[in-house]
Design a protein around this motif. Sequence first.
Motif, PDB file in Angstrom:
ATOM      1  N   PRO A 224       0.805  -1.238   0.000  1.00 54.06           N
ATOM      2  CA  PRO A 224       0.000   0.000   0.000  1.00 54.06           C
ATOM      3  C   PRO A 224       0.828   1.273   0.000  1.00 54.06           C
ATOM      4  N   ASN A 225       2.089   1.199   0.391  1.00 52.94           N
ATOM      5  CA  ASN A 225       2.906   2.401   0.501  1.00 52.94           C
ATOM      6  C   ASN A 225       3.945   2.516  -0.609  1.00 52.94           C
ATOM      7  N   VAL A 226       3.745   1.772  -1.691  1.00 53.08           N
ATOM      8  CA  VAL A 226       4.672   1.828  -2.826  1.00 53.08           C
ATOM      9  C   VAL A 226       4.004   2.603  -3.951  1.00 53.08           C
ATOM     10  N   PRO A 227       4.498   3.806  -4.286  1.00 44.04           N
ATOM     11  CA  PRO A 227       3.836   4.631  -5.302  1.00 44.04           C
ATOM     12  C   PRO A 227       3.680   3.936  -6.645  1.00 44.04           C
ATOM     13  N   SER A 228       4.699   3.191  -7.071  1.00 40.03           N
ATOM     14  CA  SER A 228       4.626   2.540  -8.382  1.00 40.03           C
ATOM     15  C   SER A 228       3.504   1.512  -8.439  1.00 40.03           C
TER      16      SER A 228
ATOM     17  N   GLU B 210       4.445  10.487  -3.499  1.00 42.84           N
ATOM     18  CA  GLU B 210       5.492  10.978  -4.401  1.00 42.84           C
ATOM     19  C   GLU B 210       4.912  12.115  -5.245  1.00 42.84           C
ATOM     20  N   PRO B 211       4.887  13.330  -4.715  1.00 49.03           N
ATOM     21  CA  PRO B 211       4.182  14.442  -5.364  1.00 49.03           C
ATOM     22  C   PRO B 211       4.658  14.777  -6.777  1.00 49.03           C
ATOM     23  N   ASP B 212       5.899  14.448  -7.112  1.00 48.53           N
ATOM     24  CA  ASP B 212       6.427  14.789  -8.426  1.00 48.53           C
ATOM     25  C   ASP B 212       6.399  13.624  -9.407  1.00 48.53           C
ATOM     26  N   SER B 213       5.665  12.581  -9.091  1.00 46.59           N
ATOM     27  CA  SER B 213       5.610  11.404  -9.971  1.00 46.59           C
ATOM     28  C   SER B 213       4.969  11.760 -11.308  1.00 46.59           C
ATOM     29  N   TYR B 214       5.740  11.628 -12.382  1.00 45.43           N
ATOM     30  CA  TYR B 214       5.210  11.909 -13.718  1.00 45.43           C
ATOM     31  C   TYR B 214       4.047  10.976 -14.031  1.00 45.43           C
ATOM     32  N   GLU B 215       4.226   9.672 -13.782  1.00 43.74           N
ATOM     33  CA  GLU B 215       3.207   8.686 -14.127  1.00 43.74           C
ATOM     34  C   GLU B 215       1.903   8.942 -13.374  1.00 43.74           C
TER      35      GLU B 215
END
Length: 224
Positions: free
Chosen positions: A2-6, A35-40
């Motif tokens: 649950p805590n993995v952005p990908s 991860e506020p700057d995640s492009y995806e």
Amino acid sequence: APNVPSFRVGYGQALFTTGDLAEAEKQFGAALQMEPDSYEAKMGKAAVLLKSGRTQDALPTLADLQERFPDRAEVRFNRAIAMYQLGLYADAAAVLTTYLEEYPDDAEAWNALGVVKLGLGQPEQALEDLDRAISLAPNRGSYYFNRGNARRERAQLEQARDDYTRSIMHATDAAGAYLNRGEVHFLLGEKETACADLARACDMGLCERLERYRKAGHCKGDSL
């Protein structure tokens, strides 16, 4: 995880593909919190907002992505969709045309360009683009629906009816296809079949046209 952005992004992309936009938006939002700057994640959120017609909400995210990743294909494609939704059809067509010069096998972009050209009042050119989209992805019901609209604009009623049927074959819950096929049936003098299609569309939540035809005495409520 649950805590993995990908993981959240991948799950959101899967949900988006299946059409579960609300849950997809939640997953992309959770990824952005971590991860506020995640492009995806940003791109996924923007795609959800555009797909659900919330263009104004998508604009800040698209502006940020455009500034940071001006050469990314996804950014350009989604900017074109936003332009179309805002009524900037010519601008959208220009962006999509340039995009397709680099990615000529992108069926979704050909479909989008066809829809944009319909908005520009160019059904003949739209047909060419939609034919290309269907040749690349022949199982997408929405592409046949859009081509049906283009053929209807050109008064190719039998062909339009057949494309709406193809759309229904690939996506049986396509209320708009039943609705438009019903209208075409009326134009072809096929009243009983037309009323049945409009009734099916009403079962899926689109009842306005059925009620209009009932008030005009064309479709009887107790006969459907």
